[in-house]
Design a protein around this motif. Structure first.
Motif, PDB file in Angstrom:
ATOM      1  N   LYS A  91       0.655 -28.923   4.857  1.00 51.22           N
ATOM      2  CA  LYS A  91       1.187 -30.224   5.248  1.00 51.22           C
ATOM      3  C   LYS A  91       2.525 -30.021   5.947  1.00 51.22           C
ATOM      4  O   LYS A  91       3.574 -29.871   5.309  1.00 51.22           O
ATOM      5  N   THR A  92       2.510 -29.989   7.263  1.00 48.90           N
ATOM      6  CA  THR A  92       3.716 -29.767   8.048  1.00 48.90           C
ATOM      7  C   THR A  92       3.503 -30.281   9.459  1.00 48.90           C
ATOM      8  O   THR A  92       2.374 -30.316   9.946  1.00 48.90           O
ATOM      9  N   LYS A  93       4.586 -30.692  10.100  1.00 46.71           N
ATOM     10  CA  LYS A  93       4.522 -31.025  11.518  1.00 46.71           C
ATOM     11  C   LYS A  93       5.124 -29.903  12.368  1.00 46.71           C
ATOM     12  O   LYS A  93       5.219 -30.017  13.582  1.00 46.71           O
ATOM     13  N   ARG A  94       5.478 -28.804  11.734  1.00 44.37           N
ATOM     14  CA  ARG A  94       6.111 -27.692  12.441  1.00 44.37           C
ATOM     15  C   ARG A  94       5.028 -26.752  12.975  1.00 44.37           C
ATOM     16  O   ARG A  94       4.824 -25.646  12.471  1.00 44.37           O
ATOM     17  N   THR A  95       4.348 -27.219  14.008  1.00 49.06           N
ATOM     18  CA  THR A  95       3.197 -26.492  14.565  1.00 49.06           C
ATOM     19  C   THR A  95       3.279 -26.349  16.084  1.00 49.06           C
ATOM     20  O   THR A  95       2.280 -26.121  16.747  1.00 49.06           O
ATOM     21  N   HIS A  96       4.492 -26.483  16.634  1.00 46.07           N
ATOM     22  CA  HIS A  96       4.676 -26.397  18.085  1.00 46.07           C
ATOM     23  C   HIS A  96       4.358 -24.986  18.572  1.00 46.07           C
ATOM     24  O   HIS A  96       4.947 -24.013  18.111  1.00 46.07           O
ATOM     25  N   GLY A  97       3.378 -24.868  19.476  1.00 45.68           N
ATOM     26  CA  GLY A  97       3.012 -23.566  20.026  1.00 45.68           C
ATOM     27  C   GLY A  97       1.913 -22.844  19.273  1.00 45.68           C
ATOM     28  O   GLY A  97       1.672 -21.655  19.518  1.00 45.68           O
ATOM     29  N   THR A  98       1.203 -23.554  18.389  1.00 48.67           N
ATOM     30  CA  THR A  98       0.154 -22.907  17.595  1.00 48.67           C
ATOM     31  C   THR A  98      -0.943 -22.311  18.471  1.00 48.67           C
ATOM     32  O   THR A  98      -1.354 -21.160  18.280  1.00 48.67           O
ATOM     33  N   GLY A  99      -1.439 -23.094  19.434  1.00 50.27           N
ATOM     34  CA  GLY A  99      -2.519 -22.605  20.291  1.00 50.27           C
ATOM     35  C   GLY A  99      -2.103 -21.420  21.126  1.00 50.27           C
ATOM     36  O   GLY A  99      -2.872 -20.455  21.296  1.00 50.27           O
ATOM     37  N   ASP A 100      -0.884 -21.451  21.661  1.00 55.06           N
ATOM     38  CA  ASP A 100      -0.374 -20.319  22.445  1.00 55.06           C
ATOM     39  C   ASP A 100      -0.279 -19.075  21.584  1.00 55.06           C
ATOM     40  O   ASP A 100      -0.642 -17.976  22.012  1.00 55.06           O
ATOM     41  N   THR A 101       0.216 -19.235  20.365  1.00 52.26           N
ATOM     42  CA  THR A 101       0.403 -18.093  19.474  1.00 52.26           C
ATOM     43  C   THR A 101      -0.927 -17.444  19.115  1.00 52.26           C
ATOM     44  O   THR A 101      -1.071 -16.211  19.160  1.00 52.26           O
ATOM     45  N   LEU A 102      -1.903 -18.249  18.770  1.00 53.84           N
ATOM     46  CA  LEU A 102      -3.224 -17.717  18.420  1.00 53.84           C
ATOM     47  C   LEU A 102      -3.849 -16.980  19.602  1.00 53.84           C
ATOM     48  O   LEU A 102      -4.314 -15.836  19.466  1.00 53.84           O
ATOM     49  N   SER A 103      -3.866 -17.613  20.768  1.00 53.44           N
ATOM     50  CA  SER A 103      -4.544 -17.005  21.916  1.00 53.44           C
ATOM     51  C   SER A 103      -3.798 -15.772  22.425  1.00 53.44           C
ATOM     52  O   SER A 103      -4.429 -14.814  22.901  1.00 53.44           O
ATOM     53  N   SER A 104      -2.475 -15.751  22.309  1.00 55.19           N
ATOM     54  CA  SER A 104      -1.750 -14.565  22.757  1.00 55.19           C
ATOM     55  C   SER A 104      -1.907 -13.398  21.775  1.00 55.19           C
ATOM     56  O   SER A 104      -1.921 -12.230  22.186  1.00 55.19           O
ATOM     57  N   PHE A 105      -2.050 -13.695  20.470  1.00 54.20           N
ATOM     58  CA  PHE A 105      -2.371 -12.632  19.508  1.00 54.20           C
ATOM     59  C   PHE A 105      -3.710 -11.993  19.869  1.00 54.20           C
ATOM     60  O   PHE A 105      -3.847 -10.761  19.876  1.00 54.20           O
ATOM     61  N   THR A 147       7.768 -21.085   7.665  1.00 56.24           N
ATOM     62  CA  THR A 147       8.368 -21.896   8.715  1.00 56.24           C
ATOM     63  C   THR A 147       9.838 -21.540   8.968  1.00 56.24           C
ATOM     64  O   THR A 147      10.511 -20.972   8.092  1.00 56.24           O
ATOM     65  N   ILE A 148      10.308 -21.858  10.153  1.00 54.80           N
ATOM     66  CA  ILE A 148      11.715 -21.673  10.501  1.00 54.80           C
ATOM     67  C   ILE A 148      12.312 -23.039  10.849  1.00 54.80           C
ATOM     68  O   ILE A 148      11.615 -23.926  11.358  1.00 54.80           O
ATOM     69  N   ASN A 149      13.593 -23.210  10.582  1.00 59.85           N
ATOM     70  CA  ASN A 149      14.251 -24.502  10.769  1.00 59.85           C
ATOM     71  C   ASN A 149      14.852 -24.582  12.175  1.00 59.85           C
ATOM     72  O   ASN A 149      16.027 -24.270  12.392  1.00 59.85           O
ATOM     73  N   VAL A 150      14.020 -24.984  13.135  1.00 56.18           N
ATOM     74  CA  VAL A 150      14.443 -25.128  14.531  1.00 56.18           C
ATOM     75  C   VAL A 150      13.896 -26.454  15.055  1.00 56.18           C
ATOM     76  O   VAL A 150      12.696 -26.716  14.954  1.00 56.18           O
ATOM     77  N   GLY A 151      14.748 -27.287  15.614  1.00 52.49           N
ATOM     78  CA  GLY A 151      14.305 -28.539  16.202  1.00 52.49           C
ATOM     79  C   GLY A 151      14.121 -29.636  15.163  1.00 52.49           C
ATOM     80  O   GLY A 151      14.086 -29.389  13.954  1.00 52.49           O
ATOM     81  N   HIS A 152      13.972 -30.864  15.666  1.00 55.15           N
ATOM     82  CA  HIS A 152      13.872 -32.028  14.796  1.00 55.15           C
ATOM     83  C   HIS A 152      12.531 -32.750  14.893  1.00 55.15           C
ATOM     84  O   HIS A 152      12.321 -33.754  14.223  1.00 55.15           O
ATOM     85  N   GLY A 153      11.626 -32.244  15.733  1.00 58.49           N
ATOM     86  CA  GLY A 153      10.308 -32.846  15.877  1.00 58.49           C
ATOM     87  C   GLY A 153       9.236 -31.912  15.353  1.00 58.49           C
ATOM     88  O   GLY A 153       9.272 -31.483  14.195  1.00 58.49           O
ATOM     89  N   HIS A 154       8.247 -31.606  16.217  1.00 60.67           N
ATOM     90  CA  HIS A 154       7.210 -30.623  15.873  1.00 60.67           C
ATOM     91  C   HIS A 154       7.806 -29.235  16.080  1.00 60.67           C
ATOM     92  O   HIS A 154       7.755 -28.672  17.173  1.00 60.67           O
ATOM     93  N   GLY A 155       8.385 -28.683  15.027  1.00 57.92           N
ATOM     94  CA  GLY A 155       9.103 -27.424  15.128  1.00 57.92           C
ATOM     95  C   GLY A 155       8.215 -26.241  15.478  1.00 57.92           C
ATOM     96  O   GLY A 155       6.993 -26.272  15.311  1.00 57.92           O
ATOM     97  N   PRO A 156       8.822 -25.149  15.966  1.00 57.36           N
ATOM     98  CA  PRO A 156       8.065 -23.973  16.397  1.00 57.36           C
ATOM     99  C   PRO A 156       7.633 -23.081  15.242  1.00 57.36           C
ATOM    100  O   PRO A 156       8.097 -23.227  14.108  1.00 57.36           O
TER     101      PRO A 156
END
Length: 280
Positions: free
Chosen positions: A213-227, A256-265
């Protein structure tokens, strides 16, 4: 010549995508994942975006002629084993990437079809999506749509396992060898992330991880496909890569890391690589 030094052969990959000013997605996430996985990363910049963890505020497409020049520069010098695409912005850019790929094949092509924003808005026009389907998808080794993107590609709603299985077959019939449909958007699966992959040989599998349960998922698709891209370049088989890719992405979200105030990275320092005990 490298007198007195050590020459190290290293797999070379490339990301063909747009930048993210806030660093969490796009080319930025690709480069972080590639570095994590120990491959040398080149870039073909298709567009620039002014964005942050709240969303995309503006974008600037790179001229098609310059994109083709980038392709030639890379192909004339580097030994690229695998490539991935990300946000291609519009029909002109999609066509330019397809044209560049046909002129300069850069190994296995993985398409992350960035078509739908987290808020649900479409990032590609209907004409751009048609160009993607007819010109770029048939060139690909793997495509990795999320559920809303898969629904756009097949033109129907996907609610059940059988819907997703049939959609993967439909997308494979567009010419791509392997199809991964990411199921993180499924409303009926509250406690797990379930992805479905259909392989080129007709076999398939479901890949699952516990839900977070988190909104900190910015870049999930990029991360998976680049792995996946990085480890294809290293010579691993796709069937061996997929469970580890799923684990890596899960842990990058969980730790998770604490960066940004929206959908964090995501956390791109996660220590999970192919062939180690850490991936179990």
């Amino acid at each position: 010549m490298n007198a007195g030094g050590i020459m190290i052969d290293i797999p070379q990959v490339i990301t063909i995508a747009s930048t993210d000013a806030s660093g969490g997605a796009g080319i930025n996430a690709d480069l972080k994942t590639f570095h994590n996985q120990g491959v040398y990363a080149a870039t073909i910049v298709v567009g620039l975006t002014a964005q942050n963890t709240y969303g995309v505020q503006d974008q600037y497409p790179i001229p098609a002629k310059f994109i083709l020049e980038e392709f030639k520069s890379i192909a004339d010098d580097l030994d690229i084993k695998a490539a991935k695409t990300g946000a291609l912005l519009d029909e002109v850019r999609v066509h330019a990437v397809a044209q560049g790929w046909q002129s300069h094949n850069l190994g296995k092509l993985i398409i992350d079809p960035v078509m739908v924003a987290k808020g649900g808005s479409h990032l590609l026009s209907d004409t751009a999506i048609d160009t993607l389907k007819t010109e770029l998808i048939p060139l690909a080794f793997l495509i990795t749509p999320n559920l809303p993107e898969a629904e756009i590609l097949v033109g129907r709603s996907l609610k059940t396992d059988q819907d997703i299985i049939h959609a993967a077959m439909t997308i494979q019939n567009m010419g791509v060898k392997n199809v991964l449909i990411k199921g993180g958007h499924r409303a009926d699966l509250k406690n797990e992330f379930a992805d479905y992959i259909l392989y080129a040989d007709g076999s398939s599998e479901w890949l699952t991880m516990p839900g977070i349960k988190t909104k900190r998922t910015h870049g999930t698709g990029d991360t998976l496909s680049s792995f996946i891209t990085a480890n294809l370049a290293k010579g691993y088989d796709l069937k061996d890569i997929m469970p580890v890719a799923k684990k890596f992405t899960y842990e990058a979200i969980r730790q998770t890391i604490n960066v940004g105030h929206g959908h964090g990275p995501l956390n791109h320092w996660v220590a999970i690589t192919m062939g180690t005990e850490d991936n179990k």
